[in-house]
Design a protein around this motif. Structure first.
Motif, PDB file in Angstrom:
ATOM      1  N   PRO A 125      37.061  12.084   6.518  1.00 29.20           N
ATOM      2  CA  PRO A 125      37.266  11.141   7.623  1.00 29.20           C
ATOM      3  C   PRO A 125      38.725  10.950   8.005  1.00 29.20           C
ATOM      4  CG  PRO A 125      36.583   9.995   5.624  1.00 29.20           C
ATOM      5  CD  PRO A 125      36.410  11.452   5.359  1.00 29.20           C
ATOM      6  N   THR A 126      39.641  11.200   7.064  1.00 31.24           N
ATOM      7  CA  THR A 126      41.061  11.111   7.402  1.00 31.24           C
ATOM      8  C   THR A 126      41.415  12.140   8.459  1.00 31.24           C
ATOM      9  OG1 THR A 126      41.604  10.355   5.171  1.00 31.24           O
ATOM     10  CG2 THR A 126      43.406  11.215   6.487  1.00 31.24           C
ATOM     11  N   VAL A 127      40.933  13.359   8.284  1.00 35.26           N
ATOM     12  CA  VAL A 127      41.200  14.421   9.255  1.00 35.26           C
ATOM     13  C   VAL A 127      40.593  14.058  10.605  1.00 35.26           C
ATOM     14  CG1 VAL A 127      40.703  16.822   9.848  1.00 35.26           C
ATOM     15  CG2 VAL A 127      41.395  16.229   7.520  1.00 35.26           C
ATOM     16  N   LYS A 128      39.361  13.572  10.581  1.00 33.23           N
ATOM     17  CA  LYS A 128      38.689  13.229  11.841  1.00 33.23           C
ATOM     18  C   LYS A 128      39.430  12.114  12.583  1.00 33.23           C
ATOM     19  CE  LYS A 128      34.075  14.548  10.212  1.00 33.23           C
ATOM     20  NZ  LYS A 128      32.703  14.071   9.885  1.00 33.23           N
ATOM     21  N   SER A 129      39.855  11.100  11.859  1.00 27.26           N
ATOM     22  CA  SER A 129      40.518   9.969  12.514  1.00 27.26           C
ATOM     23  C   SER A 129      41.895  10.368  13.033  1.00 27.26           C
ATOM     24  CB  SER A 129      40.634   8.787  11.542  1.00 27.26           C
ATOM     25  OG  SER A 129      41.424   9.123  10.415  1.00 27.26           O
ATOM     26  N   GLU A 130      42.614  11.184  12.271  1.00 27.34           N
ATOM     27  CA  GLU A 130      43.934  11.629  12.727  1.00 27.34           C
ATOM     28  C   GLU A 130      43.809  12.510  13.972  1.00 27.34           C
ATOM     29  OE1 GLU A 130      46.949  10.863  11.738  1.00 27.34           O
ATOM     30  OE2 GLU A 130      46.361   9.581  10.074  1.00 27.34           O
ATOM     31  N   LEU A 131      42.802  13.375  14.001  1.00 24.45           N
ATOM     32  CA  LEU A 131      42.595  14.232  15.164  1.00 24.45           C
ATOM     33  C   LEU A 131      42.250  13.391  16.385  1.00 24.45           C
ATOM     34  CD1 LEU A 131      42.386  17.105  16.327  1.00 24.45           C
ATOM     35  CD2 LEU A 131      39.972  17.101  15.666  1.00 24.45           C
ATOM     36  N   ALA A 132      41.384  12.393  16.215  1.00 30.27           N
ATOM     37  CA  ALA A 132      41.009  11.533  17.332  1.00 30.27           C
ATOM     38  C   ALA A 132      42.209  10.746  17.839  1.00 30.27           C
ATOM     39  CB  ALA A 132      39.892  10.583  16.906  1.00 30.27           C
ATOM     40  N   ALA A 133      43.027  10.237  16.910  1.00 30.53           N
ATOM     41  CA  ALA A 133      44.187   9.437  17.303  1.00 30.53           C
ATOM     42  C   ALA A 133      45.243  10.275  18.017  1.00 30.53           C
ATOM     43  CB  ALA A 133      44.801   8.774  16.073  1.00 30.53           C
ATOM     44  N   SER A 134      45.318  11.562  17.673  1.00 29.76           N
ATOM     45  CA  SER A 134      46.346  12.422  18.267  1.00 29.76           C
ATOM     46  C   SER A 134      46.022  12.801  19.708  1.00 29.76           C
ATOM     47  CB  SER A 134      46.501  13.698  17.431  1.00 29.76           C
ATOM     48  OG  SER A 134      45.389  14.568  17.608  1.00 29.76           O
ATOM     49  N   GLY A 135      44.741  12.743  20.069  1.00 28.65           N
ATOM     50  CA  GLY A 135      44.344  13.152  21.405  1.00 28.65           C
ATOM     51  C   GLY A 135      44.209  14.654  21.567  1.00 28.65           C
ATOM     52  N   GLN A 136      44.442  15.404  20.487  1.00 28.79           N
ATOM     53  CA  GLN A 136      44.312  16.854  20.563  1.00 28.79           C
ATOM     54  C   GLN A 136      42.854  17.266  20.396  1.00 28.79           C
ATOM     55  OE1 GLN A 136      47.125  19.175  18.279  1.00 28.79           O
ATOM     56  NE2 GLN A 136      48.561  17.466  18.136  1.00 28.79           N
ATOM     57  N   LYS A 137      42.499  18.367  21.017  1.00 30.37           N
ATOM     58  CA  LYS A 137      41.129  18.864  20.932  1.00 30.37           C
ATOM     59  C   LYS A 137      40.972  19.919  19.842  1.00 30.37           C
ATOM     60  CE  LYS A 137      40.156  17.992  25.826  1.00 30.37           C
ATOM     61  NZ  LYS A 137      39.736  18.579  27.123  1.00 30.37           N
ATOM     62  N   THR A 138      42.073  20.574  19.482  1.00 29.01           N
ATOM     63  CA  THR A 138      42.017  21.661  18.514  1.00 29.01           C
ATOM     64  C   THR A 138      42.576  21.205  17.178  1.00 29.01           C
ATOM     65  OG1 THR A 138      42.334  23.276  20.289  1.00 29.01           O
ATOM     66  CG2 THR A 138      42.703  24.039  18.040  1.00 29.01           C
ATOM     67  N   LEU A 139      41.857  21.502  16.126  1.00 28.45           N
ATOM     68  CA  LEU A 139      42.279  21.163  14.769  1.00 28.45           C
ATOM     69  C   LEU A 139      43.169  22.282  14.241  1.00 28.45           C
ATOM     70  CD1 LEU A 139      41.930  19.270  12.288  1.00 28.45           C
ATOM     71  CD2 LEU A 139      39.974  20.698  11.640  1.00 28.45           C
ATOM     72  N   LEU A 177      46.806  20.045   9.922  1.00 29.18           N
ATOM     73  CA  LEU A 177      46.007  18.823   9.939  1.00 29.18           C
ATOM     74  C   LEU A 177      44.751  18.985   9.100  1.00 29.18           C
ATOM     75  CD1 LEU A 177      45.539  15.965  10.856  1.00 29.18           C
ATOM     76  CD2 LEU A 177      44.651  16.818  13.026  1.00 29.18           C
ATOM     77  N   LEU A 178      44.149  20.171   9.129  1.00 29.69           N
ATOM     78  CA  LEU A 178      42.956  20.427   8.324  1.00 29.69           C
ATOM     79  C   LEU A 178      43.246  20.211   6.845  1.00 29.69           C
ATOM     80  CD1 LEU A 178      40.033  21.486   8.034  1.00 29.69           C
ATOM     81  CD2 LEU A 178      41.013  23.786   7.893  1.00 29.69           C
ATOM     82  N   THR A 179      44.411  20.651   6.403  1.00 21.00           N
ATOM     83  CA  THR A 179      44.753  20.547   4.982  1.00 21.00           C
ATOM     84  C   THR A 179      45.514  19.269   4.652  1.00 21.00           C
ATOM     85  OG1 THR A 179      46.810  21.804   5.355  1.00 21.00           O
ATOM     86  CG2 THR A 179      44.843  23.057   4.731  1.00 21.00           C
ATOM     87  N   TYR A 180      45.614  18.364   5.604  1.00 23.89           N
ATOM     88  CA  TYR A 180      46.376  17.127   5.450  1.00 23.89           C
ATOM     89  C   TYR A 180      45.994  16.342   4.196  1.00 23.89           C
ATOM     90  CZ  TYR A 180      48.209  12.518   7.057  1.00 23.89           C
ATOM     91  OH  TYR A 180      48.863  11.314   7.163  1.00 23.89           O
ATOM     92  N   PRO A 181      44.694  16.094   3.929  1.00 22.57           N
ATOM     93  CA  PRO A 181      44.346  15.326   2.728  1.00 22.57           C
ATOM     94  C   PRO A 181      44.743  16.037   1.433  1.00 22.57           C
ATOM     95  CG  PRO A 181      42.527  15.359   4.279  1.00 22.57           C
ATOM     96  CD  PRO A 181      43.505  16.378   4.747  1.00 22.57           C
ATOM     97  N   VAL A 182      44.713  17.367   1.431  1.00 25.81           N
ATOM     98  CA  VAL A 182      45.100  18.106   0.229  1.00 25.81           C
ATOM     99  C   VAL A 182      46.613  18.046   0.043  1.00 25.81           C
ATOM    100  CG1 VAL A 182      44.863  20.289  -1.016  1.00 25.81           C
ATOM    101  CG2 VAL A 182      43.104  19.599   0.619  1.00 25.81           C
ATOM    102  N   MET A 189      37.044  19.786   3.557  1.00 31.64           N
ATOM    103  CA  MET A 189      38.193  19.419   4.383  1.00 31.64           C
ATOM    104  C   MET A 189      37.764  19.030   5.787  1.00 31.64           C
ATOM    105  SD  MET A 189      41.290  21.984   3.247  1.00 31.64           S
ATOM    106  CE  MET A 189      40.388  23.521   3.495  1.00 31.64           C
ATOM    107  N   GLU A 190      36.806  19.747   6.335  1.00 27.30           N
ATOM    108  CA  GLU A 190      36.388  19.486   7.714  1.00 27.30           C
ATOM    109  C   GLU A 190      35.696  18.140   7.872  1.00 27.30           C
ATOM    110  OE1 GLU A 190      35.651  23.945   9.558  1.00 27.30           O
ATOM    111  OE2 GLU A 190      34.036  22.981   8.418  1.00 27.30           O
ATOM    112  N   ARG A 191      34.999  17.683   6.845  1.00 22.51           N
ATOM    113  CA  ARG A 191      34.281  16.416   6.992  1.00 22.51           C
ATOM    114  C   ARG A 191      35.070  15.220   6.480  1.00 22.51           C
ATOM    115  NH1 ARG A 191      30.794  18.893   2.971  1.00 22.51           N
ATOM    116  NH2 ARG A 191      31.176  18.024   0.893  1.00 22.51           N
TER     117      ARG A 191
END
Length: 365
Positions: free
Chosen positions: A144-158, A162-167, A140-142
Motif C-alpha cells: 500500500p505504500t507504493v500505491k499511495s505514493e503513486l497516487a499522490a505523485s499523479g504519475q500513471k507509470t510505476l 518507486l516499485l522498490t521503495y519499501p525495500v 512489491m506491487e501490492r
C-alpha cells in the motif's frame, strides 16, 4: 514532545495492532522510555523543502524527546527517495541543508543523533540487492505504500525506484540495526515489509542466525494538523506554515486560515475540523488542553482564534527561528555536522553489509 505538551499514551500492542499484523509489530512506549538502551530508532524525511508545523508537532518534537531520553537515534535525509515519484526533484542540495537547519534548531543534537544523507552511504544502498532477492514482484506491487505514493505523485507509470521503495526503506532501517521505527498507523505495512526482509535474510542466508533485527513500530500519537485551507498540512498543497517562516509571514498565512460560521469557538474535531485544528495547534504550542484554549476565546469568533493561534505559534517558534538564523550564518558548521554523521553512518552500513555478504558466502579475502 516538549515538557509542556500534552502527551498521548501509545496503545498496547494488542490494542494497537490492526487485524492481520504480525505479533510483536508494535512497541510499547513505556518500555522504550524505561529501557532506551534496548532500542535504536531509524526515521527521517525526504528533502523537498524546509519542514512545517505538521512535521514539528507530528514528529520533530517526539524525536527530540526520545533522543533526550537516551534512545540511540539515526535520522536519514532521504535524498535518493526524492526522485522516486517526481521528474523534477528541485534543489536537493539546498533542501538537505534546509532540513538539517530545522532539525538542529528544533533540538536534534549531533552528539546524540546521527543525521546522514542516503547518497553518501553506498553500503546502505548496496543492501538493496540482497534484500530484493527475498521479496517477490507481487509483494512489491501490492504494497500500500507504493500505491499511495503513486497516487499522490499523479504519475500513471510505476517506475522501478518507486516499485522498490519499501525495500529501500527496509535497507534504511536495517543498515544501522534499527529496531524501532516511529510511524503512523497507515505506515505499518512498511514496517511489516522490513520485518519480512530481515526474517528471510536471517533464515535463507544466515542459517537462522539473527544478523538483522525484526524492527517494531512505535505508533505516533501525533494529531492530524490541517493546513490553512482545511486539508492536511502539506508542502505539495502549499497550505503550510513553515518553521522557517517569519512572524509576519505566519500572521499573514493564519489570517487566511479556514474556519466556519459559528462564532463560539469549541474543540470538536469530528464536527468542526478546521476550527479544532487551529485550536489544537494553539493548545499544543502554548501548553494547554484544547478545550481550555477554546474556552478562553469563547464567543469572540474566528478572528480572535486566529490571533490567539498566531501568538502561540510565534512565541513558541521564536527561539527555534532565532537558532535557525544562526545556523544559516555558519554553513561550515552544517557541512561538518553532515560530514561527521555520514562517516558514522558509513561505518554502520559497511559493518552490516559485511555481515550480510559473509552470510551469503561473498567474503573472498
Amino acid at each position: 514532545m516538549t515538557e509542556n505538551q500534552p502527551q498521548t499514551a501509545v496503545p498496547s500492542p494488542d490494542e494497537a495492532a490492526p487485524e492481520g499484523t504480525q505479533p510483536g509489530l508494535i512497541a510499547r512506549e513505556q518500555d522504550v522510555l524505561a529501557h532506551p538502551e534496548r532500542y535504536r530508532i531509524l526515521t527521517g524525511d525526504r528533502p523537498t523543502g524546509s519542514l512545517h508545523l505538521g512535521h514539528y508537532l507530528g514528529t520533530l518534537q517526539r524525536r527530540v524527546q526520545l533522543q533526550n531520553a537516551g534512545v540511540p537515534t539515526v535520522l536519514v535525509i532521504a535524498d535518493f527517495q526524492v526522485i522516486t515519484d517526481r521528474e523534477d526533484p528541485g534543489d536537493i542540495q539546498r533542501n538537505v541543508f534546509e532540513i538539517l537547519k530545522d532539525y538542529l534548531a528544533c533540538g536534534i543534537d549531533p552528539e546524540k543523533t546521527i543525521t546522514f544523507t542516503h547518497s553518501a552511504v553506498p553500503a546502505l544502498n548496496e543492501l538493496l540487492l540482497p534484500f530484493l532477492s527475498v521479496v517477490s514482484l507481487p509483494e512489491m506491487e501490492r504494497n500500500p505504500t507504493v500505491k499511495s505514493e503513486l497516487a499522490a505523485s499523479g504519475q500513471k507509470t510505476l517506475n522501478g525506484l518507486l516499485l522498490t521503495y519499501p525495500v529501500h526503506q527496509a535497507a534504511d532501517i536495517l543498515f544501522c540495526k534499527g529496531n524501532l521505527v516511529p510511524v503512523g498507523r497507515d505506515q505499518l505495512p512498511h514496517v511489516e515489509q522490513t520485518r519480512v526482509v530481515a526474517r528471510r535474510i536471517n533464515e535463507r542466508y544466515a542459517g537462522g542466525r539473527t544478523i538483522l533485527p525484526e524492527p517494531q513500530a512505535l505508533l505516533s500519537p501525533a494529531p492530524l494538523v490541517l493546513g490553512i485551507d482545511g486539508d492536511k498540512m502539506s508542502k505539495s498543497r502549499n497550505n503550510f506554515i513553515s518553521i522557517s517562516h517569519t512572524a509576519e509571514e505566519t500572521a499573514k498565512l493564519l489570517r487566511r486560515a479556514k474556519t466556519d460560521a459559528d462564532r463560539h469557538i469549541t474543540y470538536e474535531p469530528e464536527t468542526r475540523p478546521e476550527v479544532s485544528s487551529l485550536v489544537l495547534i494553539g493548545a499544543l504550542l502554548s501548553g494547554q488542553e484544547p478545550e481550555d484554549f477554546a474556552a478562553a476565546i469563547g464567543d469572540r469568533g474566528g478572528k480572535a482564534l486566529k490571533d490567539a493561534v498566531t501568538e502561540a505559534v510565534n512565541e513558541h517558534l521564536a527561539p527555534i527561528r532565532a537558532r535557525r538564523l544562526e545556523l544559516a550564518e555558519d554553513p561550515g558548521y552544517l557541512q561538518q555536522v553532515l560530514r561527521t554523521a555520514n562517516e558514522k553512518a558509513n561505518a554502520m552500513a559497511d559493518a552490516t553489509l559485511t555481515e550480510v555478504k559473509d552470510a551469503l558466502g561473498m567474503i573472498y579475502y
